[in-house]
Design a protein around this motif. Structure first.
Motif, mmCIF file in Angstrom:
data_model
loop_
_atom_site.group_PDB
_atom_site.id
_atom_site.type_symbol
_atom_site.label_atom_id
_atom_site.label_comp_id
_atom_site.label_asym_id
_atom_site.label_seq_id
_atom_site.Cartn_x
_atom_site.Cartn_y
_atom_site.Cartn_z
ATOM 1 N N LEU A 37 0.680 -1.265 0.071
ATOM 2 C CA LEU A 37 0.022 0.160 -0.034
ATOM 3 C C LEU A 37 0.928 1.269 0.013
ATOM 4 O O LEU A 37 0.479 2.377 0.075
ATOM 5 C CB LEU A 37 -1.077 -0.103 1.128
ATOM 6 C CG LEU A 37 -2.036 -0.944 1.122
ATOM 7 C CD1 LEU A 37 -2.896 -0.785 2.410
ATOM 8 C CD2 LEU A 37 -2.780 -0.874 0.026
ATOM 9 N N GLY A 96 -14.185 -1.856 -0.019
ATOM 10 C CA GLY A 96 -12.843 -1.548 0.277
ATOM 11 C C GLY A 96 -12.702 -0.600 1.420
ATOM 12 O O GLY A 96 -13.584 -0.565 2.324
ATOM 13 N N ALA A 138 -4.117 5.265 1.927
ATOM 14 C CA ALA A 138 -4.380 4.166 0.873
ATOM 15 C C ALA A 138 -5.787 3.756 0.819
ATOM 16 O O ALA A 138 -6.334 3.347 1.539
ATOM 17 C CB ALA A 138 -3.499 3.106 1.172
ATOM 18 N N GLN A 189 -7.881 0.880 -0.925
ATOM 19 C CA GLN A 189 -7.857 -0.445 -1.324
ATOM 20 C C GLN A 189 -8.994 -1.385 -1.509
ATOM 21 O O GLN A 189 -9.906 -0.902 -0.514
ATOM 22 C CB GLN A 189 -6.927 -1.354 -0.257
ATOM 23 C CG GLN A 189 -6.806 -2.543 -0.405
ATOM 24 C CD GLN A 189 -5.726 -2.879 -1.433
ATOM 25 O OE1 GLN A 189 -4.687 -2.111 -1.672
ATOM 26 N NE2 GLN A 189 -5.628 -4.174 -2.200
ATOM 27 N N TYR A 190 -9.426 -1.648 -2.586
ATOM 28 C CA TYR A 190 -10.638 -2.601 -2.962
ATOM 29 C C TYR A 190 -10.454 -3.891 -2.441
ATOM 30 O O TYR A 190 -9.326 -4.424 -2.699
ATOM 31 C CB TYR A 190 -10.820 -2.286 -4.301
ATOM 32 C CG TYR A 190 -11.599 -1.027 -4.552
ATOM 33 C CD1 TYR A 190 -13.102 -1.002 -4.763
ATOM 34 C CD2 TYR A 190 -10.718 0.180 -5.113
ATOM 35 C CE1 TYR A 190 -13.494 0.344 -5.234
ATOM 36 C CE2 TYR A 190 -11.342 1.421 -5.299
ATOM 37 C CZ TYR A 190 -12.812 1.414 -5.380
ATOM 38 O OH TYR A 190 -13.322 2.714 -5.810
ATOM 39 N N ALA A 204 -10.710 -5.659 -6.674
ATOM 40 C CA ALA A 204 -10.580 -4.372 -7.293
ATOM 41 C C ALA A 204 -10.816 -4.842 -8.903
ATOM 42 O O ALA A 204 -10.288 -5.928 -9.542
ATOM 43 C CB ALA A 204 -8.948 -3.916 -7.339
ATOM 44 N N ASP A 219 -7.443 0.787 -9.629
ATOM 45 C CA ASP A 219 -8.302 1.147 -8.493
ATOM 46 C C ASP A 219 -7.624 1.390 -7.115
ATOM 47 O O ASP A 219 -8.266 2.241 -6.338
ATOM 48 C CB ASP A 219 -9.335 0.279 -8.619
ATOM 49 C CG ASP A 219 -10.150 0.256 -9.883
ATOM 50 O OD1 ASP A 219 -9.961 1.169 -10.732
ATOM 51 O OD2 ASP A 219 -10.948 -0.801 -10.131
ATOM 52 N N ASN A 220 -6.553 0.550 -6.701
ATOM 53 C CA ASN A 220 -5.848 0.787 -5.513
ATOM 54 C C ASN A 220 -4.843 1.626 -5.632
ATOM 55 O O ASN A 220 -4.003 1.740 -6.620
ATOM 56 C CB ASN A 220 -5.245 -0.671 -5.064
ATOM 57 C CG ASN A 220 -6.511 -1.729 -5.066
ATOM 58 O OD1 ASN A 220 -7.570 -1.411 -4.537
ATOM 59 N ND2 ASN A 220 -6.303 -2.728 -5.273
ATOM 60 N N THR A 264 -2.717 5.456 -3.478
ATOM 61 C CA THR A 264 -2.172 6.032 -2.233
ATOM 62 C C THR A 264 -2.353 7.653 -2.803
ATOM 63 O O THR A 264 -2.208 7.909 -3.840
ATOM 64 C CB THR A 264 -0.972 5.943 -1.492
ATOM 65 O OG1 THR A 264 0.116 5.973 -2.657
ATOM 66 C CG2 THR A 264 -0.862 4.327 -1.294
#
Length: 201
Positions: A43, A66, A77, A79-80, A83, A88-89, A91
């Protein structure tokens, strides 16, 4: 420091501050599904986690989609759980000084994260004494506050997202030597619904 989030009935997240995030699925019995090991790389949070918040599916099902994880290094961060794309993820940096002095930038801890119950946008508060509103889908900042005289240690939305509450108090991020008992603690309430509306894309 431990942080915990259980805003969505089907899921809760727990972090003990050791860079290990435990995902718990809530049913009649709370059972551990698995551990997320978020060491440095996954992350891009290179320091201790400070807070965590769950966000829901945009389609309105209410299912957890998420979470957002805040760190002591002024970074969040997104986070899905599943995803659609690795992109999509991501920071983003926050709660940092705008300019640099002598080549250094002041970086502050993200003390709390909350998602708006209607818009799905989010608020962060930090050791810099500011709150910020963000649109994670447009990846942009919606609003930034003026600095308070002390850190903002916690925040919350009311059930319909009309009111944003935040607590101003010393968060011990600079140690006991900077604690001033003469400074009072405050809880502020402000209208926020329009400020949290997602950015048109």
């Amino acid at each position: 420091m431990a942080c915990f989030s259980a805003e969505v009935p089907q899921l809760c997240l727990s972090n003990r501050g050791d860079l290990v995030l435990k995902r718990l699925k809530i049913s009649f019995i709370c059972s551990i599904i698995f551990y997320f090991f978020f060491y440095l790389f996954s992350l891009f949070c290179f320091f201790q986690h400070r807070c965590v918040a769950i966000f829901k599916d945009k389609k309105g099902s209410g299912a957890p989609a998420g979470f957002a994880l805040g760190s002591v290094e002024g970074r969040v961060a997104i986070q899905y759980i599943v995803a659609a794309s690795p992109r999509d993820n991501f920071t983003f940096k926050c709660h940092r000084s705008n300019g640099t002095s002598n080549g250094f930038q002041d970086i502050y801890a993200v003390n709390d994260i909350k998602f708006h119950p209607v818009h799905g946008t989010l608020a962060t508060v930090g050791s810099d004494g500011r709150f910020s509103f963000w649109d994670k889908d447009a990846r942009t900042k919606l609003k930034n506050s003026e600095a308070m005289e002390q850190p903002i240690s916690s925040c919350a939305f009311n059930h319909n997202g009309q009111i944003f509450a935040y607590a101003v108090s010393y968060d011990w991020s600079k140690g006991h030597e900077f604690f001033n008992p003469q400074k009072k603690n405050y809880i502020f309430l402000r209208s926020c619904y329009d400020d949290l509306k997602p950015r048109n894309r």
